[in-house]
Design a protein around this motif. Sequence first.
Motif, short mmCIF file in Angstrom:
data_model
loop_
_atom_site.label_atom_id
_atom_site.label_comp_id
_atom_site.label_asym_id
_atom_site.label_seq_id
_atom_site.Cartn_x
_atom_site.Cartn_y
_atom_site.Cartn_z
N SER A 15 -3.43 0.68 -3.37
CA SER A 15 -3.07 1.21 -2.05
C SER A 15 -4.28 1.32 -1.14
CB SER A 15 -2.37 2.56 -2.19
OG SER A 15 -3.23 3.53 -2.71
N THR A 16 -5.42 1.74 -1.67
CA THR A 16 -6.64 1.84 -0.86
C THR A 16 -7.09 0.47 -0.37
OG1 THR A 16 -7.31 3.81 -2.10
CG2 THR A 16 -9.01 2.66 -0.85
N GLY A 35 0.82 -1.22 0.00
CA GLY A 35 0.00 0.00 0.00
C GLY A 35 0.85 1.26 0.00
N ILE A 36 1.93 1.26 0.77
CA ILE A 36 2.84 2.41 0.79
C ILE A 36 3.50 2.59 -0.57
CG2 ILE A 36 5.02 3.25 1.78
CD1 ILE A 36 2.75 3.61 3.69
N ARG A 37 3.87 1.49 -1.19
CA ARG A 37 4.51 1.55 -2.51
C ARG A 37 3.54 2.12 -3.56
NH1 ARG A 37 9.14 2.07 -5.22
NH2 ARG A 37 9.05 0.96 -7.17
N GLY A 38 2.28 1.70 -3.50
CA GLY A 38 1.28 2.25 -4.41
C GLY A 38 1.07 3.73 -4.19
N ARG A 39 1.05 4.15 -2.94
CA ARG A 39 0.89 5.57 -2.63
C ARG A 39 2.11 6.37 -3.10
NH1 ARG A 39 -2.87 9.16 -2.36
NH2 ARG A 39 -2.19 10.89 -1.10
N CYS A 63 -5.21 -2.20 0.05
CA CYS A 63 -4.23 -2.69 1.03
C CYS A 63 -4.45 -2.05 2.39
CB CYS A 63 -2.81 -2.42 0.54
SG CYS A 63 -2.31 -3.46 -0.84
#
Length: 89
Positions: free
Chosen positions: A55-56, A32-36, A58
């Motif tokens: 990210s949402t 999720g952090i990586r997607g953000r 996750c």
Amino acid sequence: MHTFLTNMSDLWRVTLAALILGAGIPTVFAIGIRGRAQIDDGATGSARAVALTVSTLCFALVMIIVVVGVLYIAKDFLAHRLGIHIFGA
């Protein structure tokens, strides 16, 4: 020999739970952090939409797991003090 096999069966279950809860949840959070981070780095179009969705999802999954874990830990307190039986009677 029967006791040894029973212990190994229980050890397998504990090891699996430790892998899922101990490494799996932080891994989902890291995804999720990586997607953000991809969104913040200037991703556009469909890449931005995919990163935002991943990210949402996750973060939502991690939050649900945390809330269920807290409720599971507090289930006896909720049952005795408030009369709320969340995970059955």
